[in-house]
Structure formats: C-alpha cells, structure tokens
Scaffold this active site. Structure first.
Site, short mmCIF file in Angstrom:
data_model
loop_
_atom_site.label_atom_id
_atom_site.label_comp_id
_atom_site.label_asym_id
_atom_site.label_seq_id
_atom_site.Cartn_x
_atom_site.Cartn_y
_atom_site.Cartn_z
N ARG A 190 60.30 31.26 43.30
CA ARG A 190 62.00 31.00 43.98
C ARG A 190 62.36 32.35 43.23
NH1 ARG A 190 58.97 26.74 41.98
NH2 ARG A 190 59.40 24.25 42.58
N GLY A 206 50.38 26.71 48.05
CA GLY A 206 50.97 25.50 48.67
C GLY A 206 52.70 25.66 48.18
N ARG A 223 44.71 21.43 52.88
CA ARG A 223 46.31 20.15 51.85
C ARG A 223 47.44 20.08 53.02
NH1 ARG A 223 47.74 24.20 47.07
NH2 ARG A 223 48.92 22.32 46.63
N SER A 273 56.46 15.32 42.55
CA SER A 273 56.21 16.23 42.91
C SER A 273 57.60 17.61 43.27
CB SER A 273 55.53 16.54 44.67
OG SER A 273 55.52 17.85 45.36
N GLN A 284 57.08 20.39 44.57
CA GLN A 284 57.39 21.00 45.92
C GLN A 284 58.53 20.27 46.64
OE1 GLN A 284 53.20 21.45 46.97
NE2 GLN A 284 53.17 23.17 45.70
N ASP A 317 49.03 20.92 36.61
CA ASP A 317 48.01 22.87 36.94
C ASP A 317 47.14 22.67 36.02
OD1 ASP A 317 48.57 23.00 39.71
OD2 ASP A 317 50.98 24.50 38.47
N ARG A 351 41.98 27.91 39.48
CA ARG A 351 42.13 27.68 37.97
C ARG A 351 40.58 26.73 38.15
NH1 ARG A 351 47.31 28.09 36.84
NH2 ARG A 351 48.90 27.80 38.49
#
Length: 443
Positions: A33, A101, A129, A174, A176, A326, A400
């Site tokens: 960001r 993503g 995705r 979300s 995102q 996550d 991850r």
C-alpha cells in the site's frame, strides 16, 4: 533464497532451544500500500522498513510501469515520486505480479478508474486464483474486464473513461476486495462506499487518511460502512513500515513448540484487525509478553518476548478468522503440539489463497502423524503434545505452507521436508538465515 522455476527441496530437523532476536521483515500488506499510495500522490514519499520480498518488488515494478518513479535508497529504504490520482500512464508491457494476490488486486483497483488499458498476469499459483471477486465490483465503476475462463489471469482491464462512484457490500470478508474498491474510488467523483459485514485489516483506510484522503468509518446495522470522497490530492508521507505479524508468526511458533526456547521479536504490528493469532495463542496458554507498546507509522506495535511452555487446544470462533486468515496454517502446526483439540472455524477463505491451504495443511500434517479433520469451513486438529514427522509435504507454490512445515520439523520426532521452499522468498526472503541464527536446523 530466491523464487525460481527450479524447485528447492528443504528439510528441518529437531532442534535445541531457540534463542536470540528475530527481526522479521516489514509488513507485506503495508509495504504494498505504501508503494501504491506513494505512486498516487503528488510529490515524494519516503518509505523505511519496506519488505523486499518478491511480491512487494513486483508491485514496485508495476508502479514504475504506470509512470511513477520508484527508487531503492538502501536496505528497506525507498522513495516514490508519484503521478497523482488519475495520473497513471498506460504501461508498455504486461504487469507481472508473480505470486501476489494482494499486489494484483490492489493494482487493478488503483488503475480501473483511469482511461488506460493494462494486462495483468502472474505465476502458476496466482493464475489459479479467482479474480472475479475484485473485477466484478470494479466493473461497476465503468471499466471493462477481459479474463480467462473462471475470471482468472491473465486479465485485461480497460479503465473507465467516465468513472462513477460505487456503493458496494463485500460478499466475503476480504481486505483485498475492500481495498481494490476504495483505490478505484479515488478517481471517481462523489463518494464511494464499501460495506463489510465482518471487519478486515484496515491498513488501506488508515493509510488513505494519512495521505490526506477524506475517509470515514461507521459501524451500523449493515456492518462497517467506509465512505471515501473521490478525487483528492494525496500528499506524500513518510511511511515507517512496522514488522509483519504474519511473518513473526513463524519464529514465534517455533519458540512456542521447541523446548527451552526464548526469543524476542521487536517492533511487530499489533493492529487489532491483524491480531487474531496472538489472541488465540494467549488463549492456548502461550507464554508471550508484549513489551514497549508504541505507535509507528500510524500502526500500534510492540516487542514480543516468547518462551516455550505447555499449550492447550481451543476453539477459534468464526468472527476471528478475518484477523488471522494468513496464520491458520502455522496455527494448525502449533495445535499439533498442544494438548487437546483445536477447532478453527470460519476458514473457507483459505481454500482460495495461494493454494487450498486447508487441504494442503491437512494432507501434510496427516502424513506426518497428526490427527486432522476438515470441512469446507472448518479445520480440526487433535493435539497430542507432539508430532511424529518423517514425511514430505507438498507446498503448492505457497510460501506459508512451506514455512509452516519447516517450523513443524524443528520439534518433531523425525525430520519434516517440503518439496519446494523457493516461494518463501515472496514474503520472507531472510527466513532461512534468521531461523538458523536462532538455532533452527533447516537446510
């Protein structure tokens, strides 16, 4: 460690007590960001503590492709000379977002209301995705989207020449989706409104306000109502990126499960929309002390002192899922070393991350001797206070998943392997040297 086409098998083995200081990388969400808002500002934004993983470097390249000047000054120190809201120029080539993503979805939002066309692609994992969850609301602003079957990458967006403001209720929790809509709303007239039934990480709202946008958040019967006034002139800001709580989760987990361990993790973000794992660990009885609480770059941070100790199984409520989405892979590892059953609820979003993380963790943990059950929206681990190990886990190009199984092997009876550790570079390029410096046996 760098992400490449060649798989990089790795193995971790039972280790002695982990000791020392774990300076984990800068927060990935804030790093993305900072680059994007710096590019949408007029003037120079100075960033310190930027995560220099591949995901964030791909976003930096994308901002350059859209016309911003992006320059690395030193380790974690960058400057961005922005082009202003609506000032993006049309990129000459395809925008490759690699494995990210977050990167691809936020950049799509940032350019969707400018009269330019851009094509986005990514690696094999990202290309699987779903992008419709972001491109569908972006089309409401007036842009045109062309995508592969299933609304997957590559995606081409023809930005709206005459954008309109949007009122949008997110269908799933979300950050995102929310962030993509808010970034698109920057170059739309009037007010763009996002309504989320469950709160998600709020870095975009905090940082937009810091860069001078007029943005408000109100809790109503509908949920969190976020209202952004379009067409602001964003003002460049110094951004000090706090350390990533999602990256910190791995050395923290290792210290909790390896007997005799005691480590310190300085300057970790304690943003309440990202704090779910640490709330859960305290409920499990984890010996974690939060020292020197303070604010850096508009984000609450603290130093973590983590010691090994007994853990018990708990039930993680679904309303907590968004604040730790996550961290469920590494929590499922910790749960194996707890006594009793840990039930993780509301985790359906894990099925559409870099991989189907529920399936990947359940399969790999079972192969290593754990008792795990899964449904579409839950994952249950019956902890026995330890893990047999002795098997290899498939990472599905998911950083991850790779780090979670490598942490598991540090306290397992037998070594634990992963088929490919190279994707770790996307978010935590110094994972291997950092863990080895603490005393971890990973190779």
């Amino acid at each position: 460690m760098s992400h490449s086409a060649e798989p990089l098998p790795m193995t971790s083995r039972r280790s002695g007590p982990l000791k020392g200081e774990a300076k984990v990388p800068g927060d990935k969400s804030i790093s993305h960001r900072a680059l994007i808002l710096g590019a949408l500002s007029v003037g120079e934004t100075h960033i310190t503590g930027l995560l220099e993983g591949q995901d964030v470097l791909d976003t930096a390249k994308a901002m350059q492709a859209f016309g911003a000047q992006v320059e690395r000054l030193g380790e974690g120190e960058w400057k961005v000379n922005g082009v202003g809201v609506g000032g993006f120029s049309e990129p000459e080539g395809v925008i490759d977002c690699g494995n990210s993503g977050t990167g691809v979805r936020l950049i799509m939002g940032a350019m969707a209301t400018s009269p330019i066309t851009a094509t986005f692609t990514g690696d094999a994992s990202l290309s699987r995705r779903p992008m419709g969850r972001v491109t569908d609301p972006l089309e409401l602003f007036g842009c045109e989207v062309t995508a592969r079957e299933g609304k997957r990458l590559p995606v081409t967006i023809k930005g709206a020449a005459e954008s309109v403001p949007v009122r949008y209720k997110t269908p799933v929790a979300s950050a995102q989706i929310k962030s993509a809509v808010l970034l698109a709303g920057l170059n739309a007239p009037g007010q763009t409104v996002v309504i989320e039934a469950e709160p998600t990480r709020d870095h975009t709202e905090r940082m937009l306000a810091g860069f001078g946008a007029t943005i408000t958040t109100e809790v109503t019967d509908e949920g969190r109502v976020i209202t952004l006034t379009g067409r602001p002139e964003l003002k460049p800001q110094p951004v000090a990126v706090p350390r990533d709580p999602s990256s910190a989760a791995f050395p923290v987990a290792a210290a909790l499960i390896v007997p005799g361990s005691e480590i310190r993790v300085p300057g970790v973000s304690r943003n309440p929309t990202r704090d779910g794992l640490y709330v859960t660990l305290l409920e499990m009885g984890a010996d974690i002390t939060f020292e020197n609480p303070r604010e850096e770059g508009g984000e609450p941070v603290a130093d973590l002192l983590v010691r090994h100790g007994p853990l018990k199984g708990v039930t993680v409520p679904p309303e907590r899922a968004a604040s730790m989405i996550d961290e469920f892979p590494i929590l499922s590892v910790i749960a194996c070393f707890a006594t009793g059953t840990t039930v993780m609820q509301g985790v359906h979003e894990l099925r559409v991350k870099e991989s189907d993380r529920i399936e990947a963790m359940a399969t790999g943990l079972r192969a290593n001797g754990a008792s795990v059950e899964e449904t579409q929206d839950t994952m249950t681990v019956h902890g026995s206070g330890g893990l047999r190990g002795g098997a290899s886990a498939v990472t599905h190009l998911d950083h991850r998943i790779a780090m979670s199984f490598l942490v598991a092997g540090l306290a397992s009876e037998q070594p634990v392997s992963v088929d490919d550790g190279s994707p770790i570079a996307t978010s935590f390029p110094d994972f291997l040297p950092l863990m080895k410096a603490l005393g971890a046996d990973i190779a």
